[in-house]
Design a protein around this motif. Structure first.
Motif, PDB file in Angstrom:
ATOM      1  N   PHE A  15       0.845  -1.187   0.000  1.00  0.00           N
ATOM      2  CA  PHE A  15       0.000   0.000   0.000  1.00  0.00           C
ATOM      3  C   PHE A  15       0.882   1.239   0.000  1.00  0.00           C
ATOM      4  CE2 PHE A  15      -2.540  -3.447   1.358  1.00  0.00           C
ATOM      5  CZ  PHE A  15      -3.760  -3.220   0.742  1.00  0.00           C
ATOM      6  N   LEU A  16       0.616   2.129  -0.931  1.00  0.00           N
ATOM      7  CA  LEU A  16       1.376   3.361  -1.100  1.00  0.00           C
ATOM      8  C   LEU A  16       0.568   4.516  -0.531  1.00  0.00           C
ATOM      9  CD1 LEU A  16       3.714   5.033  -2.468  1.00  0.00           C
ATOM     10  CD2 LEU A  16       2.197   5.183  -4.446  1.00  0.00           C
ATOM     11  N   ALA A  17       1.198   5.281   0.359  1.00  0.00           N
ATOM     12  CA  ALA A  17       0.560   6.458   0.944  1.00  0.00           C
ATOM     13  C   ALA A  17       1.211   7.714   0.378  1.00  0.00           C
ATOM     14  CB  ALA A  17       0.699   6.439   2.462  1.00  0.00           C
ATOM     15  N   THR A  18       0.354   8.623  -0.084  1.00  0.00           N
ATOM     16  CA  THR A  18       0.777   9.930  -0.576  1.00  0.00           C
ATOM     17  C   THR A  18      -0.045  10.984   0.152  1.00  0.00           C
ATOM     18  OG1 THR A  18      -0.835   9.898  -2.373  1.00  0.00           O
ATOM     19  CG2 THR A  18       1.370   9.054  -2.880  1.00  0.00           C
ATOM     20  N   PRO A  24      -4.359  12.532   3.469  1.00  0.00           N
ATOM     21  CA  PRO A  24      -3.599  11.333   3.105  1.00  0.00           C
ATOM     22  C   PRO A  24      -4.395  10.489   2.105  1.00  0.00           C
ATOM     23  CG  PRO A  24      -3.861  11.508   5.492  1.00  0.00           C
ATOM     24  CD  PRO A  24      -4.737  12.546   4.879  1.00  0.00           C
ATOM     25  N   ARG A  25      -3.684   9.829   1.200  1.00  0.00           N
ATOM     26  CA  ARG A  25      -4.296   8.924   0.222  1.00  0.00           C
ATOM     27  C   ARG A  25      -3.496   7.628   0.223  1.00  0.00           C
ATOM     28  NH1 ARG A  25      -9.100  11.297  -0.587  1.00  0.00           N
ATOM     29  NH2 ARG A  25      -8.848  13.447  -1.248  1.00  0.00           N
ATOM     30  N   VAL A  26      -4.190   6.501   0.315  1.00  0.00           N
ATOM     31  CA  VAL A  26      -3.551   5.189   0.339  1.00  0.00           C
ATOM     32  C   VAL A  26      -4.237   4.311  -0.694  1.00  0.00           C
ATOM     33  CG1 VAL A  26      -3.001   3.173   1.745  1.00  0.00           C
ATOM     34  CG2 VAL A  26      -3.046   5.440   2.797  1.00  0.00           C
ATOM     35  N   ARG A  27      -3.411   3.575  -1.462  1.00  0.00           N
ATOM     36  CA  ARG A  27      -3.972   2.669  -2.447  1.00  0.00           C
ATOM     37  C   ARG A  27      -3.040   1.481  -2.644  1.00  0.00           C
ATOM     38  NH1 ARG A  27      -1.646   7.095  -3.010  1.00  0.00           N
ATOM     39  NH2 ARG A  27      -3.154   8.215  -4.201  1.00  0.00           N
ATOM     40  N   GLU A  60       5.193   6.761   1.735  1.00  0.00           N
ATOM     41  CA  GLU A  60       5.473   5.588   2.546  1.00  0.00           C
ATOM     42  C   GLU A  60       4.691   4.429   1.950  1.00  0.00           C
ATOM     43  OE1 GLU A  60       6.274   6.068   6.716  1.00  0.00           O
ATOM     44  OE2 GLU A  60       4.827   4.478   7.170  1.00  0.00           O
ATOM     45  N   ILE A  61       5.318   3.262   1.945  1.00  0.00           N
ATOM     46  CA  ILE A  61       4.630   2.058   1.517  1.00  0.00           C
ATOM     47  C   ILE A  61       4.670   1.050   2.661  1.00  0.00           C
ATOM     48  CG2 ILE A  61       5.083   2.427  -0.930  1.00  0.00           C
ATOM     49  CD1 ILE A  61       7.221   0.338  -0.848  1.00  0.00           C
ATOM     50  N   SER A  62       3.696   0.152   2.646  1.00  0.00           N
ATOM     51  CA  SER A  62       3.616  -0.867   3.678  1.00  0.00           C
ATOM     52  C   SER A  62       3.050  -2.141   3.071  1.00  0.00           C
ATOM     53  CB  SER A  62       2.718  -0.392   4.826  1.00  0.00           C
ATOM     54  OG  SER A  62       2.704  -1.342   5.871  1.00  0.00           O
ATOM     55  N   ARG A  71       7.479  -1.260   6.482  1.00  0.00           N
ATOM     56  CA  ARG A  71       7.151   0.113   6.102  1.00  0.00           C
ATOM     57  C   ARG A  71       8.397   0.694   5.466  1.00  0.00           C
ATOM     58  NH1 ARG A  71       6.176   2.010  11.494  1.00  0.00           N
ATOM     59  NH2 ARG A  71       7.266   3.809  10.682  1.00  0.00           N
TER      60      ARG A  71
END
Length: 130
Positions: A15-18, A24-27, A60-62, A71
């Motif tokens: 999951f990439l957070a921008t 915040p946006r996560v996808r 950030e990615i997780s 992370r």
């Protein structure tokens, strides 16, 4: 960095957070590649995520797998070279219906100033910088 790549590849989805202004946006994402010693991800320039990364490259990615998670925090740098794009597309041939190294949409980014933290509920976190 190889360990980070292997974890993300084995997990399959991360999951990439921008940030979009103050939201915040996560996808979910699935593309990860090593090219010329750098960790890359891929998207399309027409997507909101691309615009968000260009406006604020700190991401950030997780990912989670087998009771462990990672992370990765850092900055993404766009690489416009055809070779970098083709390397990613060679690693993911299923994308050939949507992307080409020669189109005006395919975009690859590599991590810089990255910190990866491997965690679980049963052991202390491990930190890797690259």
């Amino acid at each position: 960095m190889e360990r980070v790549y292997n974890f993300l590849k084995d997990a399959g989805t991360y999951f990439l957070a921008t940030v979009d202004k103050d939201q915040p946006r996560v996808r979910p994402f699935g593309t990860v590649n090593i090219f010329e010693g750098k960790l890359y991800i891929q998207t399309g320039k027409v997507k909101d995520v691309s615009k968000q990364i260009h406006a604020n490259p700190k991401v950030e990615i997780s990912a989670f797998k087998d009771g462990k998670w990672i992370r990765v925090a850092g900055e993404l740098e766009a690489d416009e070279r055809r070779e970098a794009k083709q390397s990613m597309l060679d690693a993911y041939p299923q994308l050939s219906g949507m992307y080409s190294a020669d189109d005006d949409n395919t975009e690859v980014f590599y991590f810089k100033n990255a910190t990866a933290t491997f965690s679980s509920f049963t052991s202390a976190p491990e930190v890797v910088k690259f």
